[in-house]
Design a protein around this motif. Structure first.
Motif, PDB file in Angstrom:
ATOM      1  N   ALA A   1       0.893  -1.188   0.002  1.00  0.00           N
ATOM      2  CA  ALA A   1       0.114  -0.005   0.181  1.00  0.00           C
ATOM      3  C   ALA A   1       0.811   1.197  -0.156  1.00  0.00           C
ATOM      4  N   THR A   2       2.075   1.387   0.426  1.00  0.00           N
ATOM      5  CA  THR A   2       2.859   2.230   0.501  1.00  0.00           C
ATOM      6  C   THR A   2       4.371   2.226   0.105  1.00  0.00           C
ATOM      7  N   SER A   3       5.142   3.241  -0.543  1.00  0.00           N
ATOM      8  CA  SER A   3       6.304   2.891  -0.813  1.00  0.00           C
ATOM      9  C   SER A   3       7.311   2.460   0.281  1.00  0.00           C
ATOM     10  N   LEU A   4       7.085   3.021   1.618  1.00  0.00           N
ATOM     11  CA  LEU A   4       7.817   2.611   2.669  1.00  0.00           C
ATOM     12  C   LEU A   4       7.505   1.360   3.120  1.00  0.00           C
ATOM     13  N   GLY A   5       6.393   0.683   2.831  1.00  0.00           N
ATOM     14  CA  GLY A   5       6.019  -0.713   3.080  1.00  0.00           C
ATOM     15  C   GLY A   5       6.765  -1.471   2.006  1.00  0.00           C
ATOM     16  N   ALA A   6       6.783  -1.128   0.791  1.00  0.00           N
ATOM     17  CA  ALA A   6       7.505  -2.003  -0.285  1.00  0.00           C
ATOM     18  C   ALA A   6       9.101  -1.836   0.268  1.00  0.00           C
TER      19      ALA A   6
ATOM     20  N   ILE B   1       9.042 -10.909  -7.701  1.00  0.00           N
ATOM     21  CA  ILE B   1       7.503 -11.141  -7.003  1.00  0.00           C
ATOM     22  C   ILE B   1       7.063  -9.898  -6.178  1.00  0.00           C
ATOM     23  N   TYR B   2       8.125  -9.401  -5.310  1.00  0.00           N
ATOM     24  CA  TYR B   2       7.942  -8.157  -4.625  1.00  0.00           C
ATOM     25  C   TYR B   2       7.691  -6.955  -5.677  1.00  0.00           C
ATOM     26  N   GLY B   3       8.435  -6.801  -6.749  1.00  0.00           N
ATOM     27  CA  GLY B   3       8.346  -6.027  -7.819  1.00  0.00           C
ATOM     28  C   GLY B   3       7.140  -5.841  -8.257  1.00  0.00           C
ATOM     29  N   SER B   4       6.170  -7.068  -8.455  1.00  0.00           N
ATOM     30  CA  SER B   4       4.950  -7.036  -8.846  1.00  0.00           C
ATOM     31  C   SER B   4       3.907  -6.463  -7.801  1.00  0.00           C
ATOM     32  N   TYR B   5       4.329  -6.226  -6.699  1.00  0.00           N
ATOM     33  CA  TYR B   5       3.499  -5.775  -5.616  1.00  0.00           C
ATOM     34  C   TYR B   5       3.818  -4.012  -5.286  1.00  0.00           C
ATOM     35  N   ILE B   6       4.897  -3.722  -6.044  1.00  0.00           N
ATOM     36  CA  ILE B   6       5.188  -2.115  -5.926  1.00  0.00           C
ATOM     37  C   ILE B   6       4.183  -1.271  -6.850  1.00  0.00           C
TER      38      ILE B   6
END
Ligand code: PHE
Length: 450
Positions: A10-15, A238-243
């Motif tokens: 939900a947030t850039s910091l979270g990513a 996979i994390y990139g796909s959630y950014i």
């Protein structure tokens, strides 16, 4: 595809917290210090820094790019970014297998760490002489049930967070755990540098002596950078796909690389001054944190407290990494089937528990069972870090450098033209030529055991 599945951070910091959590792990706190130790200290670190930022970070950026552009699991991602090139999905399939293998042996070591949290809480190592401390470690790892139980706990913690989902599980826990990890690390550093003779350990870390650097150390620096940044098997993809589409992939990869490197250096600062202050050897290898550190804690005022903190820190670091490993198979299966995340997590955990059991027993019951002269644990470690991760990383750079249409790449990196990407030419040069070549050298020398 079900849009629920593709909800991301939900947030850039979270990513950043989640991706940094995936990268920061036993590789930073357990593997980095002993690799520095056996390779002679500061000069190794200089080379490591160059590799992390000039090679590791660009490869991570490639993974983020593929993941976010494809909006899918790691296997389907390649065909989505460039529909004519479905065969590249084999890189994703390798990543899938690699994540299961790494998870299996990594959770064994993570389990040891968790066991040491309990031992430290009980004060079981307090006052023991150094050879007894080593015996405790050897007897424990050679045992059958205790290490399996500890590994099971790691799978359980990871499974609970994965089941809670991307935003409510992975992101939320990363945002809680990463600041704790950071705080504990700083406390341990302050304790370590305030010990008498801390300067010797700091000199070991920060005064480079390039004469100690041989080709082996250089290769091991590159291998360490790949492992530490979790590159080449889809964890960043996979994390990139959630950014989110509006976040900068460049900034995220820079922040993750910087955080990962910073924590590794802090781990060095927390460990070496203490090791030197108590006259122990910095070059004791993989057992450094389990056999050497308890001695350090025994000789240190407040040692019981710092021992607990240290092993809690290691466990947190390990679990934020196992989460990223687990997300690779879970996301794939949940996008391909209609099963619930909880059910998929359960089944994947069972499979990993099965392979992990064999890896764990290779320190005891199965110590004599070898595959190509390696115990099962070493075999999993070797196959992933010598073959699968470098091959995956080469495939990923070649794919982004030569297969993915350049305009698509530019558009993904610049958020459709809204961000300036003055660094692009340099980046493109690295991923088309330098990175594949350097990675090929790592691969070949790893295979030939140079
Ligand atoms: N980067 C993790 C660490 O430093 C290990 C890891 C490798 C995690 C590959 C995920 C994928 O501990």
């Amino acid at each position: 595809m079900d849009t629920e599945n593709r909800r991301g951070f939900a947030t850039s910091l979270g990513a950043i917290a989640a991706a940094a959590g995936g990268a920061i792990g036993l590789g930073n706190i357990w593997r980095f210090p002993y690799t520095v130790g056996v390779n002679g200290g500061a000069a190794f670190i200089v080379v490591y820094l160059l590799f992390a930022f000039l090679l590791g970070m660009p490869v991570m950026l490639c993974e983020f790019t593929i993941g976010r552009n494809a909006q899918s699991n790691v296997i389907d991602a390649f065909g989505r970014v460039s529909p004519k090139h479905h065969a590249w999905k084999w890189i994703g399939i390798m990543g899938f297998v690699c994540s299961m293998f790494i998870y299996s042996f990594y959770s064994v070591v993570a389990g040891w760490t968790f066991h040491y949290v309990i031992l430290s809480c009980k004060g079981a190592l307090v006052g023991l002489p150094s050879d007894e401390i080593s015996n405790v470690f050897r007897n424990f790892t050679a045992g059958t049930w205790e290490p399996l139980l500890s590994m099971g706990m790691i799978l359980l913690f990871t499974g609970i967070i994965i089941t809670a989902g991307i935003e409510k599980g992975i992101e939320r826990f990363a945002k809680i755990l990463m600041p704790i990890l950071f705080g504990i690390m700083l406390l341990l550093c302050v304790r370590s540098v305030s010990l008498p003779n801390a300067s010797e350990g700091l000199a070991f870390l920060f005064h480079p002596d390039f004469s100690k650097l041989d080709s082996r150390a250089i290769l091991s620096a590159l291998g360490q950078a790949l492992f530490s940044l979790s590159i080449g098997m889809g964890a960043a993809m996979i994390y990139g796909s959630y950014i989110r589409k509006e976040d900068s992939l460049f900034k995220t990869s820079l922040a993750v690389t910087a955080a990962d490197t910073f924590i590794a250096l802090l781990a060095g600062i927390a460990i070496f001054p203490a090791v030197f202050a108590f006259g122990l050897s910095p070059a004791s290898g993989p057992s450094l944190v389990y056999e050497v550190m308890p001695n350090v804690f025994n000789s240190m005022p407040g040692g019981v407290f710092f021992a607990i903190l240290f092993f809690v820190l290691l466990t947190i670091a390990a679990v934020t990494s196992t989460i990223s490993l687990m997300e690779i198979p879970v996301s794939y299966i949940s996008e391909k089937t209609h099963f619930k995340r909880s059910g998929i997590t359960f089944v994947v955990s069972l499979v990993v528990f099965g392979i992990g059991t064999l890896a764990s027993l290779s320190f005891g019951l199965l110590a004599d069972f070898t595959i190509f002269n390696h115990t099962i644990f070493d075999f999993l470690d070797m196959v992933t870090s010598t073959y699968l991760m470098p091959i995956g990383a080469i495939g990923i750079t070649l794919y982004v450098g030569w297969v993915m249409p350049k305009d698509k790449l530019v558009s993904e990196l610049s958020n459709e033209g809204s961000l300036k990407i003055g660094w692009f030419k340099f980046f493109y040069f690295i991923i088309r030529y330098i990175a594949p070549l350097a990675l090929l050298i790592v691969l070949v020398s790893g295979i030939l055991k140079l």
